[in-house]
Write an enzyme that holds these catalytic residues in place. Sequence first.
Site, short mmCIF file in Angstrom:
data_model
loop_
_atom_site.label_atom_id
_atom_site.label_comp_id
_atom_site.label_asym_id
_atom_site.label_seq_id
_atom_site.Cartn_x
_atom_site.Cartn_y
_atom_site.Cartn_z
N GLU A 290 -34.99 19.36 9.90
CA GLU A 290 -34.29 18.65 9.01
C GLU A 290 -34.56 17.26 9.29
O GLU A 290 -34.86 16.71 10.30
CB GLU A 290 -32.74 18.65 9.45
CG GLU A 290 -32.14 20.12 9.28
CD GLU A 290 -30.60 19.90 9.54
OE1 GLU A 290 -30.28 18.96 9.92
OE2 GLU A 290 -30.14 21.30 9.78
N GLU A 344 -23.44 18.49 -0.87
CA GLU A 344 -22.70 19.55 -0.68
C GLU A 344 -21.11 19.12 -0.40
O GLU A 344 -20.82 18.52 0.77
CB GLU A 344 -23.08 20.35 0.72
CG GLU A 344 -24.39 20.99 0.54
CD GLU A 344 -24.84 21.61 1.75
OE1 GLU A 344 -24.46 22.53 2.13
OE2 GLU A 344 -25.90 20.87 2.15
N LYS A 347 -18.78 19.72 2.83
CA LYS A 347 -19.24 19.54 4.24
C LYS A 347 -18.23 18.76 5.07
O LYS A 347 -17.70 17.70 4.21
CB LYS A 347 -20.44 18.98 4.50
CG LYS A 347 -21.75 19.97 3.80
CD LYS A 347 -22.95 19.40 4.43
CE LYS A 347 -23.12 19.52 6.00
NZ LYS A 347 -24.44 19.16 6.46
N GLU A 353 -22.18 12.97 5.05
CA GLU A 353 -22.58 14.43 5.17
C GLU A 353 -22.51 15.14 3.97
O GLU A 353 -23.26 16.14 4.09
CB GLU A 353 -21.64 14.83 6.24
CG GLU A 353 -21.59 14.76 7.75
CD GLU A 353 -23.02 15.18 8.11
OE1 GLU A 353 -23.16 16.26 7.96
OE2 GLU A 353 -23.40 14.45 9.02
#
Length: 405
Positions: A290, A344, A347, A353
């Site tokens: 990541e 997203e 999250k 985030e």
Amino acid sequence: MDIVAEILGVPWRIRADQQSVMAKRLPVPALFSALILLLSLSDSVVQILSTGIGINYGQIANNLPSPDRVAFLLRSLNISRVKLYDADPNVLNAFSNSNVDFVIGLGNESLLDMMDPNKAQTWIQEHVQPYLPQTKITCITVGNEVLSGNDTQQMSYLLPAMQSVYGALVNLGLSKQVYVTTAHSLAILASSFPPSSGVFREELAEYIHPILNFHSQINSPFLINAYPYFAYKGSPDQISLNYVLFQPNPGMTDPNTNLNYDNMLYAQIDAVYSAIKVMGHTDIEIKISETGWPSEGDPNEAGATPENAGLYNGNLLRRIAEKQGTPAKPSVPIDIYVFALFNEDLKPGPASERNYGLYYPDGTPVYNIGLQGYLPRMDYSASNVNNALSTLSLLIIAIACLICA
């Protein structure tokens, strides 16, 4: 591109008898291939940038497109490596016969069960075997950032779980095509600066050393989730933004090796190599499972902007395309999975985030870094073949018009 997108967005129809005849002649996999071939005929239609990157496909959201549509998007981007955090059957089925290499994951909550060889083998039989070889599953990550937490019991489960999963792959004759590893955060390092002084936290040695021996034994990579953004966010007044964004800067020279680093990510990677060497290994490859940069954050999250995210990921992609290695490993091209494909919205944590995606869920790029793909408005799955065939017919007409114009 605008003409084709406009046409693709309209629910055009052709006669039912024509659909029936065409459906017999052109199965869905062939449809995908034909569409991508046509899309690549002209720069005025679409630009496909092939950089050999991997992408993290997270799904902690309630507004993401279907896996069938995502498969089309990634094919249009020429991205052939995808990392999941689970073994979602809908995704694995959607990418059947796509030639996309998949990393699938076992969550930290599964470690205790995976210590049991029988349960590990059952999991492989249920979540891996049914999809091979149509879907190319090449790696299983057992747990994520386990050693960065405070649960020492879970830490003790990690290696036995990895060993059981690997043993199951051996028993089933799959260990040559699917490797086993786990992903760590940089929090496992006690020191990372200068890179040559990298060392693991002393209290983690009892867990990391046998894990490294396991990697060496089975020839699997050591995965790191590396985010220069976190370092910058924590000390924006002390860390050069150009240094973390791969922008022109003087860099820093490691006093022990005289190697110059013009970006933080490469320094972080080499710090992990140094830490592994301290433990007696020089035969283990590091891969970045990541890395990324958020396009939006809370008021106290310095640097979280679309401009900075575009610079970080855009510059990173260029370096990947150039097959660069780090200063300490110049002949080993960095192997990276960018985080992440989509924003997203579910999250937890700070706003950043939820804003690491290259794309919004509707397929619109969050910022422009040269990756131009297409997310179809309809599902390109077997159940929607007639609609897809209608689209193909109109796409052929549109491209013919563009070529003749």
